[in-house]
Write a protein that holds these residues in place. Structure first.
Motif, PDB file in Angstrom:
ATOM      1  N   ILE A  12       4.631   7.376  -0.665  1.00  0.00           N
ATOM      2  CA  ILE A  12       3.515   7.467  -1.609  1.00  0.00           C
ATOM      3  C   ILE A  12       2.516   6.352  -1.329  1.00  0.00           C
ATOM      4  CG2 ILE A  12       4.717   6.045  -3.340  1.00  0.00           C
ATOM      5  CD1 ILE A  12       3.479   7.933  -5.482  1.00  0.00           C
ATOM      6  N   ASN A  13       1.239   6.652  -1.494  1.00  0.00           N
ATOM      7  CA  ASN A  13       0.224   5.637  -1.254  1.00  0.00           C
ATOM      8  C   ASN A  13      -0.011   4.808  -2.517  1.00  0.00           C
ATOM      9  OD1 ASN A  13      -1.232   7.402  -2.879  1.00  0.00           O
ATOM     10  ND2 ASN A  13      -3.092   7.282  -1.634  1.00  0.00           N
ATOM     11  N   TRP A  14      -0.923   3.854  -2.414  1.00  0.00           N
ATOM     12  CA  TRP A  14      -1.136   2.905  -3.508  1.00  0.00           C
ATOM     13  C   TRP A  14      -1.519   3.588  -4.817  1.00  0.00           C
ATOM     14  CZ3 TRP A  14      -0.317  -1.791  -5.220  1.00  0.00           C
ATOM     15  CH2 TRP A  14      -1.096  -2.280  -6.281  1.00  0.00           C
ATOM     16  N   SER A  15      -2.448   4.506  -4.746  1.00  0.00           N
ATOM     17  CA  SER A  15      -2.930   5.130  -5.977  1.00  0.00           C
ATOM     18  C   SER A  15      -1.963   6.158  -6.536  1.00  0.00           C
ATOM     19  CB  SER A  15      -4.283   5.803  -5.729  1.00  0.00           C
ATOM     20  OG  SER A  15      -4.115   6.948  -4.906  1.00  0.00           O
ATOM     21  N   GLY A  16      -1.060   6.615  -5.682  1.00  0.00           N
ATOM     22  CA  GLY A  16      -0.167   7.690  -6.099  1.00  0.00           C
ATOM     23  C   GLY A  16      -0.791   9.059  -5.897  1.00  0.00           C
ATOM     24  N   GLY A  17      -2.007   9.079  -5.397  1.00  0.00           N
ATOM     25  CA  GLY A  17      -2.694  10.350  -5.217  1.00  0.00           C
ATOM     26  C   GLY A  17      -2.278  11.110  -3.980  1.00  0.00           C
ATOM     27  N   ASP A  43       4.570   3.082 -10.330  1.00  0.00           N
ATOM     28  CA  ASP A  43       3.905   2.411 -11.442  1.00  0.00           C
ATOM     29  C   ASP A  43       3.493   1.044 -10.925  1.00  0.00           C
ATOM     30  OD1 ASP A  43       3.175   0.984 -13.703  1.00  0.00           O
ATOM     31  OD2 ASP A  43       4.744   1.836 -14.955  1.00  0.00           O
ATOM     32  N   ASN A  44       2.231   0.885 -10.587  1.00  0.00           N
ATOM     33  CA  ASN A  44       1.779  -0.366  -9.975  1.00  0.00           C
ATOM     34  C   ASN A  44       1.808  -1.535 -10.961  1.00  0.00           C
ATOM     35  OD1 ASN A  44       1.390   0.878  -7.504  1.00  0.00           O
ATOM     36  ND2 ASN A  44      -0.747   1.358  -7.928  1.00  0.00           N
ATOM     37  N   ALA A  45       1.692  -1.243 -12.227  1.00  0.00           N
ATOM     38  CA  ALA A  45       1.781  -2.312 -13.222  1.00  0.00           C
ATOM     39  C   ALA A  45       3.172  -2.951 -13.204  1.00  0.00           C
ATOM     40  CB  ALA A  45       1.464  -1.766 -14.602  1.00  0.00           C
ATOM     41  N   LYS A  46       4.173  -2.156 -12.840  1.00  0.00           N
ATOM     42  CA  LYS A  46       5.549  -2.654 -12.766  1.00  0.00           C
ATOM     43  C   LYS A  46       5.972  -2.921 -11.328  1.00  0.00           C
ATOM     44  CE  LYS A  46       7.044  -0.244 -16.961  1.00  0.00           C
ATOM     45  NZ  LYS A  46       8.000   0.732 -17.543  1.00  0.00           N
ATOM     46  N   ASN A  47       5.081  -2.631 -10.389  1.00  0.00           N
ATOM     47  CA  ASN A  47       5.388  -2.782  -8.964  1.00  0.00           C
ATOM     48  C   ASN A  47       6.688  -2.052  -8.623  1.00  0.00           C
ATOM     49  OD1 ASN A  47       4.666  -3.587  -6.414  1.00  0.00           O
ATOM     50  ND2 ASN A  47       5.425  -5.685  -6.631  1.00  0.00           N
ATOM     51  N   THR A  48       6.779  -0.820  -9.090  1.00  0.00           N
ATOM     52  CA  THR A  48       8.002  -0.030  -8.979  1.00  0.00           C
ATOM     53  C   THR A  48       7.690   1.369  -8.472  1.00  0.00           C
ATOM     54  OG1 THR A  48       9.080  -1.277 -10.761  1.00  0.00           O
ATOM     55  CG2 THR A  48       9.964   0.904 -10.261  1.00  0.00           C
ATOM     56  N   VAL A  49       8.552   1.861  -7.603  1.00  0.00           N
ATOM     57  CA  VAL A  49       8.455   3.233  -7.119  1.00  0.00           C
ATOM     58  C   VAL A  49       9.703   3.987  -7.582  1.00  0.00           C
ATOM     59  CG1 VAL A  49       9.527   2.713  -4.884  1.00  0.00           C
ATOM     60  CG2 VAL A  49       8.018   4.691  -5.107  1.00  0.00           C
ATOM     61  N   TYR A  50       9.515   5.257  -7.862  1.00  0.00           N
ATOM     62  CA  TYR A  50      10.597   6.088  -8.385  1.00  0.00           C
ATOM     63  C   TYR A  50      10.827   7.295  -7.471  1.00  0.00           C
ATOM     64  CZ  TYR A  50       9.331   3.484 -12.587  1.00  0.00           C
ATOM     65  OH  TYR A  50       9.027   2.483 -13.486  1.00  0.00           O
ATOM     66  N   LEU A  51      12.034   7.811  -7.538  1.00  0.00           N
ATOM     67  CA  LEU A  51      12.351   9.072  -6.876  1.00  0.00           C
ATOM     68  C   LEU A  51      13.123   9.925  -7.876  1.00  0.00           C
ATOM     69  CD1 LEU A  51      12.083  10.583  -4.145  1.00  0.00           C
ATOM     70  CD2 LEU A  51      14.440   9.850  -3.674  1.00  0.00           C
ATOM     71  N   SER A  82       0.824  -1.201   0.000  1.00  0.00           N
ATOM     72  CA  SER A  82       0.000   0.000   0.000  1.00  0.00           C
ATOM     73  C   SER A  82       0.859   1.253   0.000  1.00  0.00           C
ATOM     74  CB  SER A  82      -0.923   0.003   1.222  1.00  0.00           C
ATOM     75  OG  SER A  82      -1.890  -1.019   1.135  1.00  0.00           O
ATOM     76  N   THR A  83       1.909   1.222   0.799  1.00  0.00           N
ATOM     77  CA  THR A  83       2.753   2.400   0.954  1.00  0.00           C
ATOM     78  C   THR A  83       4.198   2.043   0.632  1.00  0.00           C
ATOM     79  OG1 THR A  83       1.327   3.209   2.738  1.00  0.00           O
ATOM     80  CG2 THR A  83       3.517   4.195   2.551  1.00  0.00           C
ATOM     81  N   MET A  84       4.811   2.902  -0.151  1.00  0.00           N
ATOM     82  CA  MET A  84       6.235   2.746  -0.433  1.00  0.00           C
ATOM     83  C   MET A  84       6.911   4.072  -0.173  1.00  0.00           C
ATOM     84  SD  MET A  84       6.336   0.189  -3.716  1.00  0.00           S
ATOM     85  CE  MET A  84       8.010  -0.350  -3.335  1.00  0.00           C
ATOM     86  N   GLY A  85       8.170   3.988   0.213  1.00  0.00           N
ATOM     87  CA  GLY A  85       8.868   5.210   0.569  1.00  0.00           C
ATOM     88  C   GLY A  85      10.343   5.140   0.262  1.00  0.00           C
ATOM     89  N   TRP A  86      10.966   6.289   0.433  1.00  0.00           N
ATOM     90  CA  TRP A  86      12.415   6.409   0.297  1.00  0.00           C
ATOM     91  C   TRP A  86      12.981   7.041   1.562  1.00  0.00           C
ATOM     92  CZ3 TRP A  86      15.250   4.474  -3.674  1.00  0.00           C
ATOM     93  CH2 TRP A  86      14.581   4.144  -4.854  1.00  0.00           C
ATOM     94  N   PHE A  87      14.103   6.509   1.986  1.00  0.00           N
ATOM     95  CA  PHE A  87      14.877   7.053   3.089  1.00  0.00           C
ATOM     96  C   PHE A  87      16.311   7.232   2.593  1.00  0.00           C
ATOM     97  CE2 PHE A  87      12.139   6.573   6.888  1.00  0.00           C
ATOM     98  CZ  PHE A  87      11.076   5.900   6.318  1.00  0.00           C
ATOM     99  N   ARG A  88      17.095   7.970   3.351  1.00  0.00           N
ATOM    100  CA  ARG A  88      18.508   8.095   3.002  1.00  0.00           C
ATOM    101  C   ARG A  88      19.343   8.177   4.267  1.00  0.00           C
ATOM    102  NH1 ARG A  88      18.760  14.308   0.529  1.00  0.00           N
ATOM    103  NH2 ARG A  88      18.355  15.397   2.504  1.00  0.00           N
TER     104      ARG A  88
END
Length: 122
Positions: free
Chosen positions: A49-54, A71-79, A30-36
């Motif tokens: 970011i939440n599931w819908s990206g909204g 991009d949920n079709a690719k199961n990928t999150v971008y920064l 549902s939720t994906m994120g970036w840390f550093r």
């Protein structure tokens, strides 16, 4: 088996741009994120970011320069990282949680990637 695999890091000059990717496998989140984490410092929240990206959340230090998307079709999150500064130098980690909520604590995330190095230097 769940895996998060980051890519896209590298050495860039100040003012440059990078796009980091994190490909998830094994399940969706549902939720994906970036840390550093910069040398000698604690790991810090960057964006989520939440599931819908909204709905997204980002740290004040990166607002206006960093953009998270998925991009949920690719199961990928971008920064997308623009106008990079030397203080952005860090290992960037992708994180994911099955539950809802744009949490900013690393303890709220259950799955982590191995990290990708971003170095900003002239």
């Amino acid at each position: 088996q769940v895996q998060l695999v980051e890519s896209g890091g590298g050495l860039v000059q100040p003012g440059g741009s990078l796009r980091l990717s994190c490909a998830a496998s094994g399940r969706t989140f549902s939720t994906m994120g970036w840390f550093r984490q910069a040398p000698g410092k604690e790991r810090e929240f960057v964006a989520a970011i939440n599931w819908s990206g909204g709905s997204t959340a980002s740290a004040d230090s990166v607002k206006g320069r960093f953009t998270i998307s998925r991009d949920n079709a690719k199961n990928t999150v971008y920064l997308q990282i623009n106008n990079l500064k030397p203080e952005d130098t860090a290992v960037y980690y992708c994180a994911a949680r099955p539950g809802l909520g744009l949490y900013r604590g690393d303890y709220d995330y259950d799955y982590w990637g191995q990290g990708t190095q971003v170095t900003v230097s002239s």
